[in-house]
Design an enzyme around this catalytic site. Structure first.
Site, PDB file in Angstrom:
ATOM      1  N   GLN A 250       7.768  -9.802   7.670  1.00  0.00           N
ATOM      2  CA  GLN A 250       8.978  -9.372   6.969  1.00  0.00           C
ATOM      3  C   GLN A 250       9.660  -8.184   7.664  1.00  0.00           C
ATOM      4  OE1 GLN A 250       6.688  -8.617   3.276  1.00  0.00           O
ATOM      5  NE2 GLN A 250       7.942  -6.779   3.047  1.00  0.00           N
TER       6      GLN A 250
ATOM      7  N   GLN B 221      14.725  -9.315  -3.966  1.00  0.00           N
ATOM      8  CA  GLN B 221      13.405  -9.912  -3.722  1.00  0.00           C
ATOM      9  C   GLN B 221      12.871 -10.601  -4.990  1.00  0.00           C
ATOM     10  OE1 GLN B 221      10.053  -7.896  -1.528  1.00  0.00           O
ATOM     11  NE2 GLN B 221       9.396  -7.406  -3.595  1.00  0.00           N
TER      12      GLN B 221
ATOM     13  N   GLY C 212       5.472   4.015  -8.972  1.00  0.00           N
ATOM     14  CA  GLY C 212       6.194   2.736  -9.120  1.00  0.00           C
ATOM     15  C   GLY C 212       5.213   1.574  -9.079  1.00  0.00           C
ATOM     16  N   HIS C 213       4.324   1.591  -8.088  1.00  0.00           N
ATOM     17  CA  HIS C 213       3.321   0.523  -7.979  1.00  0.00           C
ATOM     18  C   HIS C 213       2.396   0.530  -9.201  1.00  0.00           C
ATOM     19  CE1 HIS C 213       4.054   1.375  -3.546  1.00  0.00           C
ATOM     20  NE2 HIS C 213       4.307   0.088  -3.609  1.00  0.00           N
TER      21      HIS C 213
ATOM     22  N   LYS D  36      13.001  -2.608  -8.466  1.00  0.00           N
ATOM     23  CA  LYS D  36      13.435  -1.773  -7.336  1.00  0.00           C
ATOM     24  C   LYS D  36      13.963  -2.669  -6.198  1.00  0.00           C
ATOM     25  CE  LYS D  36      13.354   1.478  -4.106  1.00  0.00           C
ATOM     26  NZ  LYS D  36      12.989   0.775  -2.925  1.00  0.00           N
ATOM     27  N   ASP D  37      13.242  -3.777  -5.966  1.00  0.00           N
ATOM     28  CA  ASP D  37      13.656  -4.740  -4.947  1.00  0.00           C
ATOM     29  C   ASP D  37      14.236  -5.943  -5.681  1.00  0.00           C
ATOM     30  OD1 ASP D  37      12.344  -3.490  -2.385  1.00  0.00           O
ATOM     31  OD2 ASP D  37      10.854  -3.346  -3.972  1.00  0.00           O
TER      32      ASP D  37
ATOM     33  N   LEU E  32       0.467   3.703  -2.162  1.00  0.00           N
ATOM     34  CA  LEU E  32       0.870   3.499  -3.551  1.00  0.00           C
ATOM     35  C   LEU E  32       1.428   4.759  -4.214  1.00  0.00           C
ATOM     36  CD1 LEU E  32      -2.193   1.311  -4.613  1.00  0.00           C
ATOM     37  CD2 LEU E  32       0.033   0.557  -3.758  1.00  0.00           C
TER      38      LEU E  32
ATOM     39  N   GLY F 212       8.628  -5.366  -8.924  1.00  0.00           N
ATOM     40  CA  GLY F 212       9.487  -4.272  -9.367  1.00  0.00           C
ATOM     41  C   GLY F 212      10.959  -4.637  -9.202  1.00  0.00           C
TER      42      GLY F 212
ATOM     43  N   GLY G  23       0.809  -1.221   0.000  1.00  0.00           N
ATOM     44  CA  GLY G  23       0.000   0.000   0.000  1.00  0.00           C
ATOM     45  C   GLY G  23       0.842   1.271   0.000  1.00  0.00           C
TER      46      GLY G  23
HETATM   47  P1  AMP Z   1       6.027  -2.478  -1.673  1.00  0.00           P
HETATM   48  O1  AMP Z   1       4.677  -1.866  -1.544  1.00  0.00           O
HETATM   49  O2  AMP Z   1       7.159  -1.565  -1.307  1.00  0.00           O
HETATM   50  O3  AMP Z   1       6.119  -3.843  -1.039  1.00  0.00           O
HETATM   51  O4  AMP Z   1       6.235  -2.741  -3.219  1.00  0.00           O
HETATM   52  C1  AMP Z   1       5.324  -3.500  -3.968  1.00  0.00           C
HETATM   53  C2  AMP Z   1       5.893  -3.755  -5.346  1.00  0.00           C
HETATM   54  O5  AMP Z   1       6.149  -2.511  -5.985  1.00  0.00           O
HETATM   55  C3  AMP Z   1       7.244  -4.507  -5.319  1.00  0.00           C
HETATM   56  O6  AMP Z   1       7.262  -5.439  -6.380  1.00  0.00           O
HETATM   57  C4  AMP Z   1       8.235  -3.403  -5.523  1.00  0.00           C
HETATM   58  O7  AMP Z   1       9.446  -3.840  -6.105  1.00  0.00           O
HETATM   59  C5  AMP Z   1       7.471  -2.502  -6.480  1.00  0.00           C
HETATM   60  N1  AMP Z   1       8.019  -1.129  -6.461  1.00  0.00           N
HETATM   61  C6  AMP Z   1       8.171  -0.314  -5.382  1.00  0.00           C
HETATM   62  N2  AMP Z   1       8.762   0.837  -5.746  1.00  0.00           N
HETATM   63  C7  AMP Z   1       8.983   0.764  -7.075  1.00  0.00           C
HETATM   64  C8  AMP Z   1       9.572   1.623  -8.056  1.00  0.00           C
HETATM   65  N3  AMP Z   1      10.064   2.822  -7.712  1.00  0.00           N
HETATM   66  N4  AMP Z   1       9.631   1.216  -9.330  1.00  0.00           N
HETATM   67  C9  AMP Z   1       9.152  -0.004  -9.688  1.00  0.00           C
HETATM   68  N5  AMP Z   1       8.588  -0.880  -8.829  1.00  0.00           N
HETATM   69  C10 AMP Z   1       8.508  -0.504  -7.536  1.00  0.00           C
END
Ligand code: AMP
Length: 283
Positions: free
Chosen positions: A61, A153, A36-37, A149-150, A33, A147, A31
């Protein structure tokens, strides 16, 4: 757009869509959001007929000293954004449903989970793989988008799916950045104004490495030395790790021969930021 809090209802919906021959794409999120999301949702549409976004701040986590309780939340705003993107279902389960009393089953990708971010965050990836497998069992997605980004993961989840014969296809999506290069992240909001300015150093240091590689430098030690020098010239950043790894296996490399990922984690004040880029040797 349907909002589902019930595990049973989510699975029932997914089975019904499958029976109609529809492909389901899942985007797991915590969440709060941002673009990126949302880019992951757009990517999912290339593969799927139905889109499910899960919002679940997964307690397993986070270690006890991490920011689980303060992790930013804004469900109302998230739901508005998801409606705009044409998402079919938002799955928002309660913690007590996902982890009922006497919960004791975890899935771990043994070695990969101990490296890099796993050194500082020892039980982090165990929590991630466990919740992702649970979400896959509930939502039954044909595709799931993660993403880059991680990056660690993403690779760990791919490995879990291969090792456990999970049929969901894992699709990567590129990093979305702010105009000044900082990778978008829900945690960026923790940064004070002057810290935020210096946070661009993650991307700048990796760009410096990329330029060195473009000039033909292949020795990781020399490149890292220049990156550290640049980062240490700033006031706030404290390096957690900088690693050069094979893009597929995540094994460390000492010379740049093929596609290589630079993985970086840096503390800026009390905020730990991660980023990565792909570099390739000069032909
Ligand atoms: P999170 O809500 O941080 O767990 O992220 C959920 C998904 O969004 C994960 O697959 C992240 O890698 C992806 N994500 C978060 N930030 C970005 C970003 N800046 N660019 C691309 N994907 C992202």
């Amino acid at each position: 757009m349907k909002i589902t809090k019930s595990i049973k209802k989510q699975t029932k919906w997914s089975l019904k869509e499958h029976s109609k021959g529809k492909k389901i794409g899942l985007i797991p999120t915590m969440g709060f959001l941002h673009e990126g999301h949302l880019s992951l949702i757009r990517k999912a549409k290339e593969y799927s007929d139905r889109i499910v976004v899960s919002i679940f701040i997964n307690p397993t986590q986070f270690s006890p000293e991490e920011d689980y309780k303060e992790y930013p939340r804004d469900e109302e705003c998230d739901i508005k954004l998801l409606k705009n993107e044409g998402v079919d279902v938002v799955f928002i389960p309660e913690v007590s449903l996902m982890y009922p009393g006497e919960y004791e089953t975890y899935v771990t990708v043994e070695k990969l989970s101990k490296e890099y971010c796993g050194r500082t965050r020892q039980t982090h990836f165990r929590g991630v793989t466990t919740v992702i497998l649970k979400l896959f069992n509930i939502v039954l997605p044909d595709f799931a988008i993660f993403g880059e980004k991680d990056y660690q993961q993403y690779i760990i989840i791919k490995r879990m799916c291969r090792d456990l014969n999970i049929s969901t296809k894992i699709i990567p999506a590129p990093i979305i950045r702010e105009i000044d290069g900082l990778a978008m992240s829900s945690r960026n909001r923790y940064l004070m104004e002057d810290e935020r300015k210096e946070a661009t150093i993650l991307y700048e240091s990796m760009k410096k490495a990329e330029n060195m590689v473009k000039k033909g430098i292949k020795d990781v030690k020399s490149i890292k030395k220049e990156m550290v020098k640049l980062i240490e010239s700033k006031k706030f950043p404290r390096i957690d790790y900088i690693e050069f790894v094979d893009s597929e296996t995540l094994r460390r490399v000492s010379t740049i021969h093929g596609p290589t990922r630079i993985l970086e984690a840096i503390w800026i004040g009390r905020v730990r930021l991660i980023d990565n880029i792909e570099i390739r040797p000069k032909r």
